[in-house]
Design a protein around this motif. Structure first.
Motif, PDB file in Angstrom:
ATOM      1  N   ALA A 187       0.834  -1.204   0.000  1.00  0.00           N
ATOM      2  CA  ALA A 187       0.000   0.000   0.000  1.00  0.00           C
ATOM      3  C   ALA A 187       0.869   1.255   0.000  1.00  0.00           C
ATOM      4  N   ASP A 188       0.265   2.350  -0.405  1.00  0.00           N
ATOM      5  CA  ASP A 188       0.976   3.627  -0.470  1.00  0.00           C
ATOM      6  C   ASP A 188       0.817   4.357   0.843  1.00  0.00           C
ATOM      7  N   CYS A 189       1.412   3.808   1.906  1.00  0.00           N
ATOM      8  CA  CYS A 189       1.295   4.421   3.217  1.00  0.00           C
ATOM      9  C   CYS A 189       2.529   4.083   4.043  1.00  0.00           C
ATOM     10  N   SER A 190       2.693   4.807   5.152  1.00  0.00           N
ATOM     11  CA  SER A 190       3.772   4.521   6.093  1.00  0.00           C
ATOM     12  C   SER A 190       3.233   3.681   7.239  1.00  0.00           C
ATOM     13  N   PHE A 191       4.092   2.859   7.829  1.00  0.00           N
ATOM     14  CA  PHE A 191       3.637   2.045   8.954  1.00  0.00           C
ATOM     15  C   PHE A 191       4.799   1.693   9.872  1.00  0.00           C
ATOM     16  N   PHE A 192       4.435   1.374  11.124  1.00  0.00           N
ATOM     17  CA  PHE A 192       5.375   0.838  12.107  1.00  0.00           C
ATOM     18  C   PHE A 192       4.756  -0.405  12.730  1.00  0.00           C
ATOM     19  N   ILE A 193       5.538  -1.430  12.941  1.00  0.00           N
ATOM     20  CA  ILE A 193       5.103  -2.578  13.734  1.00  0.00           C
ATOM     21  C   ILE A 193       5.922  -2.562  15.022  1.00  0.00           C
ATOM     22  N   ILE A 194       5.204  -2.541  16.152  1.00  0.00           N
ATOM     23  CA  ILE A 194       5.822  -2.306  17.460  1.00  0.00           C
ATOM     24  C   ILE A 194       5.565  -3.502  18.359  1.00  0.00           C
ATOM     25  N   ASP A 195       6.622  -3.987  19.062  1.00  0.00           N
ATOM     26  CA  ASP A 195       6.457  -5.149  19.926  1.00  0.00           C
ATOM     27  C   ASP A 195       6.064  -4.731  21.342  1.00  0.00           C
ATOM     28  N   LYS A 196       5.939  -5.719  22.237  1.00  0.00           N
ATOM     29  CA  LYS A 196       5.483  -5.450  23.597  1.00  0.00           C
ATOM     30  C   LYS A 196       6.442  -4.572  24.385  1.00  0.00           C
ATOM     31  N   ASN A 197       7.698  -4.531  23.966  1.00  0.00           N
ATOM     32  CA  ASN A 197       8.685  -3.666  24.619  1.00  0.00           C
ATOM     33  C   ASN A 197       8.687  -2.259  24.025  1.00  0.00           C
ATOM     34  N   TYR A 198       7.696  -2.004  23.156  1.00  0.00           N
ATOM     35  CA  TYR A 198       7.532  -0.714  22.484  1.00  0.00           C
ATOM     36  C   TYR A 198       8.690  -0.393  21.550  1.00  0.00           C
ATOM     37  N   LEU A 220      10.557  -0.884  17.686  1.00  0.00           N
ATOM     38  CA  LEU A 220      10.204  -1.109  16.289  1.00  0.00           C
ATOM     39  C   LEU A 220      10.779  -2.433  15.811  1.00  0.00           C
ATOM     40  N   VAL A 221       9.939  -3.275  15.236  1.00  0.00           N
ATOM     41  CA  VAL A 221      10.411  -4.532  14.653  1.00  0.00           C
ATOM     42  C   VAL A 221      10.338  -4.477  13.132  1.00  0.00           C
ATOM     43  N   SER A 222       9.592  -3.506  12.604  1.00  0.00           N
ATOM     44  CA  SER A 222       9.505  -3.317  11.157  1.00  0.00           C
ATOM     45  C   SER A 222       8.881  -1.955  10.899  1.00  0.00           C
ATOM     46  N   LEU A 278      10.376  12.720  15.035  1.00  0.00           N
ATOM     47  CA  LEU A 278      11.519  13.475  15.534  1.00  0.00           C
ATOM     48  C   LEU A 278      12.780  13.146  14.758  1.00  0.00           C
ATOM     49  N   LYS A 279      12.881  11.900  14.297  1.00  0.00           N
ATOM     50  CA  LYS A 279      14.074  11.464  13.580  1.00  0.00           C
ATOM     51  C   LYS A 279      13.715  10.322  12.649  1.00  0.00           C
ATOM     52  N   THR A 280      14.623   9.968  11.796  1.00  0.00           N
ATOM     53  CA  THR A 280      14.437   8.810  10.931  1.00  0.00           C
ATOM     54  C   THR A 280      14.544   7.548  11.779  1.00  0.00           C
ATOM     55  N   PRO A 281      13.539   6.680  11.765  1.00  0.00           N
ATOM     56  CA  PRO A 281      13.548   5.511  12.654  1.00  0.00           C
ATOM     57  C   PRO A 281      14.517   4.433  12.203  1.00  0.00           C
ATOM     58  N   SER A 282      14.861   3.560  13.160  1.00  0.00           N
ATOM     59  CA  SER A 282      15.678   2.380  12.900  1.00  0.00           C
ATOM     60  C   SER A 282      15.080   1.208  13.660  1.00  0.00           C
ATOM     61  N   ILE A 283      15.302   0.002  13.161  1.00  0.00           N
ATOM     62  CA  ILE A 283      14.831  -1.193  13.858  1.00  0.00           C
ATOM     63  C   ILE A 283      15.436  -1.238  15.259  1.00  0.00           C
ATOM     64  N   GLY A 284      14.619  -1.493  16.252  1.00  0.00           N
ATOM     65  CA  GLY A 284      15.084  -1.531  17.633  1.00  0.00           C
ATOM     66  C   GLY A 284      14.855  -0.243  18.390  1.00  0.00           C
ATOM     67  N   ASP A 285      14.548   0.858  17.671  1.00  0.00           N
ATOM     68  CA  ASP A 285      14.246   2.123  18.351  1.00  0.00           C
ATOM     69  C   ASP A 285      12.984   1.978  19.204  1.00  0.00           C
ATOM     70  N   GLU A 316      10.052   7.322  21.323  1.00  0.00           N
ATOM     71  CA  GLU A 316      11.160   8.269  21.246  1.00  0.00           C
ATOM     72  C   GLU A 316      11.363   8.847  19.854  1.00  0.00           C
ATOM     73  N   ILE A 317      10.742   8.239  18.826  1.00  0.00           N
ATOM     74  CA  ILE A 317      10.908   8.787  17.477  1.00  0.00           C
ATOM     75  C   ILE A 317       9.784   9.776  17.142  1.00  0.00           C
ATOM     76  N   ILE A 318       8.814   9.919  18.057  1.00  0.00           N
ATOM     77  CA  ILE A 318       7.678  10.807  17.831  1.00  0.00           C
ATOM     78  C   ILE A 318       7.995  12.210  18.355  1.00  0.00           C
ATOM     79  N   THR A 319       7.593  13.217  17.628  1.00  0.00           N
ATOM     80  CA  THR A 319       7.788  14.595  18.060  1.00  0.00           C
ATOM     81  C   THR A 319       7.183  14.802  19.446  1.00  0.00           C
TER      82      THR A 319
END
Length: 320
Positions: free
Chosen positions: A10-21, A23-25, A39-46, A50-53
């Motif tokens: 799909a033409d959208c952005s997404f985050f998949i977040i685990d129980k430890n909050y 990013l896993v994807s 706030l910043k460009t995300p990375s796996i494990g962030d 903390e990446i939200i404004t």
């Protein structure tokens, strides 16, 4: 994971977040203009929060926590973006359940200026399931508990009728909401026209095939209320029903679709394989137009009735 593949397509952005909050994807679409939200460009494990404004972080965290409790949310956030018109961003939180527990959360972000139709539908769907749908269900659960009605211990007919009326009112609300949800997922289609029933002197011998014994008995009671002389055979096991039908050649079969092991579709195929040419009326809880269309592909199927049967439907069925 199918949901992840769908999001990636799909033409959208997404985050998949685990129980430890964490990013896993994730996937970021440039056209979504998320600079005011991230706030910043995300990375796996962030850590997702903390990446939200900072401006939106507290609200995001609160919704994320509630989503892990099994709730779905859709929120709209307007952003003032430099050198562009005001942007409306839809943020949708969906729990991903594994073994009955919210194992991860899918957070989808879409620029609603470009995707208003599908995102609004998803938001409305989420709201209806999380709020509107739950209200009549909880009311029905409460009303159906006789211990809440000590005045009914005397089995006064008026009191029992009042209780049944209350339950029916909530059930009608629930049915209406389910129909709204179904209409959101399917385009309105023209009514499917079925072939006319075979010409017979009368419909005296009827077979009911439904794995729900209570449904069979209710339908039997309804038919006999108006046509007491009819011969009605009830079956909750399709294979036994087919054997009876082959031997006794009834005039009409009322068939449920969603049954375990041998469902209605398989039953219709078995009728064709055994060259049993008897009129069938589908009586199903399904309001999916695709199933109505599929039923039309069987020559023996003469109509498709949505449960519950009513006196009007029974008269139409046995008199017209």
């Amino acid at each position: 994971m199918p949901i992840r593949r769908n999001c990636e397509a799909a033409d959208c952005s997404f985050f998949i977040i685990d129980k430890n909050y964490q990013l896993v994807s994730f996937k970021i679409e440039a056209q979504n203009n998320l600079d005011s939200f991230l706030l910043k460009t995300p990375s796996i494990g962030d850590f997702a929060v903390e990446i939200i404004t900072q401006k939106y972080r507290k609200n995001f965290q609160g919704l994320l926590i509630r989503c892990f409790s099994g709730y779905s949310f859709s929120i709209a956030q307007r952003f003032a973006i430099e050198n562009t018109r005001e942007q409306l961003l839809q943020v949708v939180f969906t729990p991903l359940v594994k073994a009955g527990v919210a194992d991860q959360v899918l957070c989808t972000l879409v620029n609603d200026n470009d995707h208003s139709g599908s995102v609004k539908m998803l938001g409305e769907y989420s709201h209806l399931t999380s709020h509107e749908l739950r209200a009549p269900i909880t009311n029905i659960l409460s009303l159906s508990t006789l211990s809440n009605y000590p005045q009914l211990e005397s089995f006064e007919v008026a009191k029992i009728n009042q209780l049944l009326g209350d339950i029916n009112l909530q059930a009608v609300k629930l049915d209406g909401i389910i129909k709204m949800l179904n209409a959101m997922m399917h385009k309105q289609e023209h009514e499917t026209v079925f072939t006319e029933m075979n010409e017979k002197a009368d419909t005296n011998h009827i077979v009911l095939v439904d794995d729900d014994i209570i449904t069979n008995r209710l339908h039997q009671m309804l038919i006999r209320k108006h046509y007491n002389e009819k011969k009605i055979a009830l079956f909750n096991e399709p294979e036994i029903a087919l054997g009876y039908i082959k031997e006794h050649q009834p005039d009409l079969i009322l068939l449920d679709l969603h049954m375990p092991e041998i469902d209605g579709w398989k039953f219709l195929q078995m009728m064709e394989e055994h060259e049993v040419f008897i009129d069938v009326i589908i009586v199903s809880s399904s309001i999916d137009p695709r199933e109505r269309l599929r039923a039309k592909s069987f020559m023996c199927v003469k109509d498709f009735y949505v449960k519950p049967l009513t006196s009007e439907k029974v008269k139409q069925l046995l008199e017209d």
